[in-house]
Design a protein around this motif. Structure first.
Motif, PDB file in Angstrom:
ATOM      1  N   LEU A 233       0.832  -1.214   0.000  1.00 49.85           N
ATOM      2  CA  LEU A 233       0.000   0.000   0.000  1.00 49.85           C
ATOM      3  C   LEU A 233       0.862   1.257   0.000  1.00 49.85           C
ATOM      4  N   LYS A 234       2.176   1.045  -0.147  1.00 49.08           N
ATOM      5  CA  LYS A 234       3.117   2.158  -0.031  1.00 49.08           C
ATOM      6  C   LYS A 234       2.853   3.246  -1.085  1.00 49.08           C
ATOM      7  N   ASN A 235       2.457   2.821  -2.300  1.00 47.96           N
ATOM      8  CA  ASN A 235       2.232   3.818  -3.358  1.00 47.96           C
ATOM      9  C   ASN A 235       1.144   4.800  -2.951  1.00 47.96           C
ATOM     10  N   TYR A 236       0.056   4.261  -2.377  1.00 49.23           N
ATOM     11  CA  TYR A 236      -1.043   5.136  -1.961  1.00 49.23           C
ATOM     12  C   TYR A 236      -0.650   5.941  -0.718  1.00 49.23           C
ATOM     13  N   ILE A 237       0.117   5.312   0.179  1.00 48.14           N
ATOM     14  CA  ILE A 237       0.560   6.042   1.376  1.00 48.14           C
ATOM     15  C   ILE A 237       1.465   7.203   0.982  1.00 48.14           C
ATOM     16  N   ASP A 238       2.407   6.926   0.040  1.00 46.48           N
ATOM     17  CA  ASP A 238       3.294   7.999  -0.425  1.00 46.48           C
ATOM     18  C   ASP A 238       2.507   9.113  -1.120  1.00 46.48           C
ATOM     19  N   ALA A 239       1.480   8.683  -1.893  1.00 51.26           N
ATOM     20  CA  ALA A 239       0.728   9.669  -2.670  1.00 51.26           C
ATOM     21  C   ALA A 239      -0.126  10.558  -1.781  1.00 51.26           C
ATOM     22  N   TYR A 240      -0.685   9.976  -0.704  1.00 49.66           N
ATOM     23  CA  TYR A 240      -1.691  10.726   0.055  1.00 49.66           C
ATOM     24  C   TYR A 240      -1.282  11.066   1.478  1.00 49.66           C
ATOM     25  N   SER A 241      -0.058  10.720   1.868  1.00 47.83           N
ATOM     26  CA  SER A 241       0.415  11.146   3.187  1.00 47.83           C
ATOM     27  C   SER A 241       1.292  12.382   3.072  1.00 47.83           C
ATOM     28  N   SER A 242       1.607  12.767   1.861  1.00 46.85           N
ATOM     29  CA  SER A 242       2.465  13.934   1.663  1.00 46.85           C
ATOM     30  C   SER A 242       1.690  15.215   1.978  1.00 46.85           C
ATOM     31  N   SER A 243       2.440  16.207   2.454  1.00 48.72           N
ATOM     32  CA  SER A 243       1.807  17.503   2.748  1.00 48.72           C
ATOM     33  C   SER A 243       1.340  18.194   1.472  1.00 48.72           C
TER      34      SER A 243
ATOM     35  N   ARG B 137       5.520  13.725 -14.080  1.00 51.37           N
ATOM     36  CA  ARG B 137       6.749  13.934 -13.306  1.00 51.37           C
ATOM     37  C   ARG B 137       7.210  12.634 -12.644  1.00 51.37           C
ATOM     38  N   ALA B 138       6.259  11.848 -12.096  1.00 51.23           N
ATOM     39  CA  ALA B 138       6.631  10.589 -11.422  1.00 51.23           C
ATOM     40  C   ALA B 138       7.255   9.593 -12.395  1.00 51.23           C
ATOM     41  N   ILE B 139       6.779   9.581 -13.632  1.00 46.57           N
ATOM     42  CA  ILE B 139       7.321   8.637 -14.616  1.00 46.57           C
ATOM     43  C   ILE B 139       8.689   9.083 -15.114  1.00 46.57           C
ATOM     44  N   HIS B 140       8.893  10.395 -15.246  1.00 49.49           N
ATOM     45  CA  HIS B 140      10.133  10.887 -15.825  1.00 49.49           C
ATOM     46  C   HIS B 140      11.207  11.204 -14.786  1.00 49.49           C
TER      47      HIS B 140
ATOM     48  N   TYR C 233      14.062   9.996 -11.947  1.00 48.24           N
ATOM     49  CA  TYR C 233      14.971   8.842 -11.966  1.00 48.24           C
ATOM     50  C   TYR C 233      15.206   8.314 -10.551  1.00 48.24           C
ATOM     51  N   PRO C 234      14.926   7.008 -10.294  1.00 50.40           N
ATOM     52  CA  PRO C 234      14.295   6.045 -11.207  1.00 50.40           C
ATOM     53  C   PRO C 234      12.788   6.304 -11.334  1.00 50.40           C
ATOM     54  N   SER C 235      12.189   5.825 -12.403  1.00 51.73           N
ATOM     55  CA  SER C 235      10.762   6.041 -12.622  1.00 51.73           C
ATOM     56  C   SER C 235       9.951   5.421 -11.502  1.00 51.73           C
ATOM     57  N   ASN C 236       8.952   6.158 -11.027  1.00 47.96           N
ATOM     58  CA  ASN C 236       8.092   5.668  -9.949  1.00 47.96           C
ATOM     59  C   ASN C 236       6.720   5.352 -10.546  1.00 47.96           C
ATOM     60  N   ILE C 237       6.640   4.210 -11.253  1.00 47.90           N
ATOM     61  CA  ILE C 237       5.409   3.856 -11.946  1.00 47.90           C
ATOM     62  C   ILE C 237       4.287   3.545 -10.955  1.00 47.90           C
ATOM     63  N   GLY C 238       4.646   2.967  -9.793  1.00 45.60           N
ATOM     64  CA  GLY C 238       3.626   2.668  -8.789  1.00 45.60           C
ATOM     65  C   GLY C 238       2.950   3.925  -8.279  1.00 45.60           C
ATOM     66  N   LEU C 239       3.759   4.960  -7.989  1.00 42.61           N
ATOM     67  CA  LEU C 239       3.188   6.231  -7.527  1.00 42.61           C
ATOM     68  C   LEU C 239       2.335   6.865  -8.629  1.00 42.61           C
ATOM     69  N   ALA C 240       2.843   6.824  -9.859  1.00 45.74           N
ATOM     70  CA  ALA C 240       2.062   7.367 -10.978  1.00 45.74           C
ATOM     71  C   ALA C 240       0.745   6.610 -11.128  1.00 45.74           C
ATOM     72  N   SER C 241       0.767   5.300 -10.928  1.00 43.74           N
ATOM     73  CA  SER C 241      -0.459   4.499 -11.045  1.00 43.74           C
ATOM     74  C   SER C 241      -1.467   4.885  -9.977  1.00 43.74           C
ATOM     75  N   SER C 242      -0.984   5.139  -8.755  1.00 48.40           N
ATOM     76  CA  SER C 242      -1.917   5.530  -7.691  1.00 48.40           C
ATOM     77  C   SER C 242      -2.545   6.890  -7.994  1.00 48.40           C
ATOM     78  N   TYR C 243      -1.757   7.816  -8.550  1.00 48.62           N
ATOM     79  CA  TYR C 243      -2.341   9.081  -9.004  1.00 48.62           C
ATOM     80  C   TYR C 243      -3.364   8.826 -10.114  1.00 48.62           C
ATOM     81  N   GLY C 244      -3.008   7.900 -11.028  1.00 48.56           N
ATOM     82  CA  GLY C 244      -3.894   7.594 -12.146  1.00 48.56           C
ATOM     83  C   GLY C 244      -5.220   7.028 -11.683  1.00 48.56           C
ATOM     84  N   VAL C 245      -5.197   6.149 -10.674  1.00 47.92           N
ATOM     85  CA  VAL C 245      -6.439   5.572 -10.142  1.00 47.92           C
ATOM     86  C   VAL C 245      -7.311   6.668  -9.534  1.00 47.92           C
ATOM     87  N   SER C 246      -6.685   7.594  -8.819  1.00 50.62           N
ATOM     88  CA  SER C 246      -7.454   8.701  -8.224  1.00 50.62           C
ATOM     89  C   SER C 246      -8.116   9.550  -9.295  1.00 50.62           C
ATOM     90  N   LEU C 247      -7.347   9.859 -10.334  1.00 48.37           N
ATOM     91  CA  LEU C 247      -7.903  10.660 -11.424  1.00 48.37           C
ATOM     92  C   LEU C 247      -9.022   9.910 -12.131  1.00 48.37           C
TER      93      LEU C 247
END
Length: 572
Positions: free
Chosen positions: A56-66, A251-254, A256-270
C-alpha cells in the motif's frame, strides 16, 4: 450425428465470428489496461532478482504527503474554473447565434470549427508569447503605454491556466449549446416576451431552465476534459510549481528512477474523479424527458430583435475570434518568420527570415513524425468507426442478453484521462511483452482505445435512424447478414461514419497526453515533436512547425468535408 454437426455449422454463420471477434477486441482494449493499472498501483516494482510484492506504499506515499491536498485543490480549482469559464463563454455566444438577430452570425458559426483544429500545445504556447510576464507582447505593450514595469497579465498562474484552457474549449461548449438551443421550441420564449417579459427575464426564467439537462451535461463534459488536460498544466503550471494530477503523473514517470507505482496511484485517483463526473452526466441526461419541448407539433425558430444592441453582440463575436484565432495564429506566424524570438516592432522587421521553415523542413525526424501521425490518424479513424459500427448494431439491433455490457465496455475509455490511458497501456505492455512496446502498433492500440467512445456516439446516432424493416425485408429476400450489412446498413450509416471519421482524424493528430508516455524515436508523432522543440527552447522552429501543421489540418478538414458531402453529410 452428421446432421447435428451440420446444424451447428449452419448456426455458426460468419456474422457470429465477426461479432465475437469485435466483442473480444473491445474487451481486450478496454479491460486489460485498467486491470494492470490497478495491479501496478498495489505492487512494488519487480526486478530480475526481486519479484513484485503487494503493497500500500504507493497510496501512502501519494496521500500522506503535505502536498497531496495542494495537488487535489489545484486539480479541482483548475478543472472547475476552466470548465465554468468555457461554459459561460460558449453558452453566451451560442445564445446570441441562435436566438438573436446578430449580424454575420452564419459566418461566426462557420469559423467556430477553426479553434478545434489548433492543437492544445500550440494554443498554450501562443498565449505564453502573448501574456508571459517577461516576453508577453500584451504585457510589454501595456507597460510601454503606461510607462510602468507592472505585470498586467501573468499567464504562469492558476488564473492563466484557467484562461487558456477555458478559452480553447469554449468552442466545444459553443457547439454543444448551439445544438441544444437549435432543437428547443421557442414558443415559450415568444409567449414570455408577448406577456411583457424583458430579454434578460426571458433568458433567465425560460431559456436557461429549459436547458438544464444540456447545461449540466456540457458542464460535466467540460469538467472531465479539463481535469484530464495535460498541455496547459505542463507548460504553465510546472514551471511555477502548480501541480495537478496529470502533471504529477508525468513527473513521477520521468523522474529517476521512474516511480510507476506512484504514478499508477495518481492515475487511479484521477480515474475515480472522471468516473464520478461521467456517471453524473449520464444520470442527468437520462432524466431529460421532463424538459422536452419538441413534440409532434411543428415549430419555426424565431429570433429576438436586439435593436442597436445587435452591433454589440457582433462586436463580442469579433472580439472572441480575435482572442481565440487571430491573435494566437498571428503571433505564431510572426515568431516563425524571425531568426530568433523577438517582440513585434520596427527593429524586429530586420530579423525577418525563412530560416525556421528551412530548418524544420530539413529536420531529421520531421518526415517520420508526419508519416506516423498520418498513418495513426487514418488507421485509428477507420478502425474505430468500422469496429463501433458492428458494436452499435449488436447493441441496438439484436436481443442478445447482456448487450448493455458491451455498450458500457466500448464507452469505458471515456473515463480514462489521456495521461492515465497512456500510463495503463505502458504498464500493461511492459508486463506482457508481445514485442510492440516502442513501436507504432502500441500507439495505434492506445489511440483506438481512447477514441472508441467517440465512434460509439457517432454510430449510435446514425444507427437509430435505420428502421428494422429494411433488414427484415432483405432477410426475407434471401440476403445473408453480411450482404445486408454491406449493401443496406453500411450505406445508410455513411453520413455518421464520415462525420465521426473526420472528428477522430483531427483529434488523433492533436493528441499529446497519451502519445508522450508511449513515444520513442521509432514511433514519434508530430505533437511529441512540438513538445520536444519547446523543451529545447527552439521557439521559432516550433512556431514554423505549428503554422505548417495548422494550415495542413485546415486543408485536410476542408478536403474531408468535400468528400463527406458526396456521402450525404450536410452542413447544418
Amino acid at each position: 450425428m452428421k446432421n447435428s454437426a451440420q446444424n451447428i455449422l449452419k448456426k455458426l454463420e460468419l456474422k457470429w465470428f465477426l461479432i465475437g471477434g469485435c466483442l473480444l477486441t473491445v474487451a481486450y482494449l478496454t479491460l486489460m489496461p485498467l486491470i494492470f493499472l490497478l495491479w501496478e498501483s498495489f505492487h512494488t516494482p519487480g526486478t530480475s532478482d526481486t519479484p513484485s510484492q503487494f503493497t500500500l506504499k504507493n497510496y501512502i506515499d501519494a496521500y500522506s504527503s503535505s502536498q497531496t491536498w495542494a495537488l487535489f485543490r489545484n486539480s479541482i480549482a483548475f478543472a472547475t474554473g476552466s470548465s465554468i469559464f468555457a461554459f459561460i463563454t460558449g453558452t453566451a455566444l451560442a445564445w446570441m447565434n441562435e436566438r438573436t438577430n446578430t449580424p454575420f452570425k452564419k459566418l461566426f458559426f462557420t469559423l467556430s470549427v477553426v479553434p478545434l483544429i489548433i492543437p492544445g500545445i500550440l494554443f498554450t504556447v501562443t498565449w505564453i508569447f502573448l501574456a508571459s510576464p517577461k516576453i508577453g507582447i500584451i504585457n510589454l505593450f501595456l507597460q510601454s503605454v503606461f510607462n510602468t514595469k507592472y505585470v498586467f497579465f501573468d499567464i504562469y498562474s492558476i488564473w492563466g491556466m484557467i484562461w487558456v484552457d477555458g478559452l480553447h474549449y469554449s468552442s466545444m461548449a459553443f457547439l454543444m449549446m448551439t445544438s441544444a438551443f437549435r432543437s428547443m421550441d421557442p414558443s415559450l420564449e415568444e409567449s414570455a416576451m408577448m406577456s411583457g417579459a424583458s430579454i434578460s427575464q426571458t433568458v433567465w426564467r425560460i431559456t436557461i431552465k429549459l436547458s438544464w439537462p444540456a447545461i449540466f451535461a456540457t458542464l460535466l463534459i467540460l469538467f472531465v476534459r479539463s481535469i484530464e488536460s495535460f498541455e496547459v498544466p505542463a507548460l504553465l503550471g510546472l514551471p511555477v510549481g502548480i501541480d495537478v494530477f496529470t502533471s504529477s503523473i508525468y513527473r513521477a514517470i520521468h523522474e529517476y528512477p521512474s516511480n510507476i507505482g506512484l504514478a499508477s496511484s495518481y492515475g487511479v485517483s484521477l480515474l475515480i474523479i472522471t468516473t464520478i463526473g461521467v456517471y453524473l452526466q449520464s444520470r442527468i441526461t437520462g432524466q431529460g424527458n421532463k424538459y422536452s419541448t419538441v413534440t409532434g407539433k411543428g415549430f419555426r425558430p424565431r429570433v429576438m430583435d436586439l435593436g442597436k444592441w445587435r452591433y454589440v453582440t457582433a462586436g463580442l463575436f469579433a472580439m472572441y475570434f480575435l482572442m481565440i484565432v487571430i491573435l494566437p495564429f498571428s503571433i505564431l506566424l510572426w515568431c516563425s518568420l524571425q531568426k530568433f524570438y523577438g517582440v513585434p516592432g520596427v527593429d524586429a522587421f530586420k530579423n525577418l527570415s525563412l530560416d525556421a521553415y528551412k530548418f524544420i523542413l530539413s529536420y531529421p525526424n520531421l518526415g517520420n513524425a508526419v508519416w506516423h501521425s498520418f498513418v495513426l490518424a487514418i488507421g485509428c479513424a477507420t478502425i474505430v468507426m468500422l469496429l463501433t459500427a458492428i458494436i452499435c448494431w449488436v447493441v441496438l439491433k439484436t436481443k442478445i442478453p447482456g448487450r448493455w455490457m458491451i455498450d458500457n465496455l466500448a464507452s469505458l475509455p471515456i473515463v480514462f484521462p489521456g495521461m492515465v490511458l497512456g500510463l495503463s497501456i505502458m504498464v500493461f505492455y511492459l508486463s506482457v511483452d508481445i514485442g510492440i512496446y516502442g513501436t507504432l502498433w502500441i500507439m495505434l492500440l492506445a489511440f483506438i482505445t481512447r477514441f472508441l467512445p467517440y465512434g460509439m456516439r457517432y454510430n449510435t446516432t446514425a444507427m437509430l435512424q435505420i428502421h428494422q424493416e429494411l433488414e427484415e425485408s432483405a432477410g426475407m429476400s434471401g440476403a445473408s447478414w453480411m450482404t445486408t450489412f454491406r449493401k443496406i446498413i453500411f450505406p445508410l450509416l455513411k453520413p455518421g461514419l464520415m462525420a465521426g471519421w473526420i472528428y477522430i482524424l483531427i483529434v488523433s493528430v492533436r493528441e499529446l497526453s497519451t502519445s508522450i508516455l508511449l513515444s520513442s524515436p521509432d514511433n514519434e508523432v508530430v505533437s511529441v515533436l512540438i513538445w520536444e522543440l519547446w523543451e529545447n527552447g527552439q521557439y521559432v522552429e516550433l512556431s514554423a512547425l505549428g503554422v505548417i501543421l495548422i494550415l495542413s489540418l485546415f486543408v485536410l478538414v476542408m478536403l474531408a468535408q468535400q468528400v463527406s458531402k458526396r456521402f450525404g453529410v450536410k452542413e447544418t
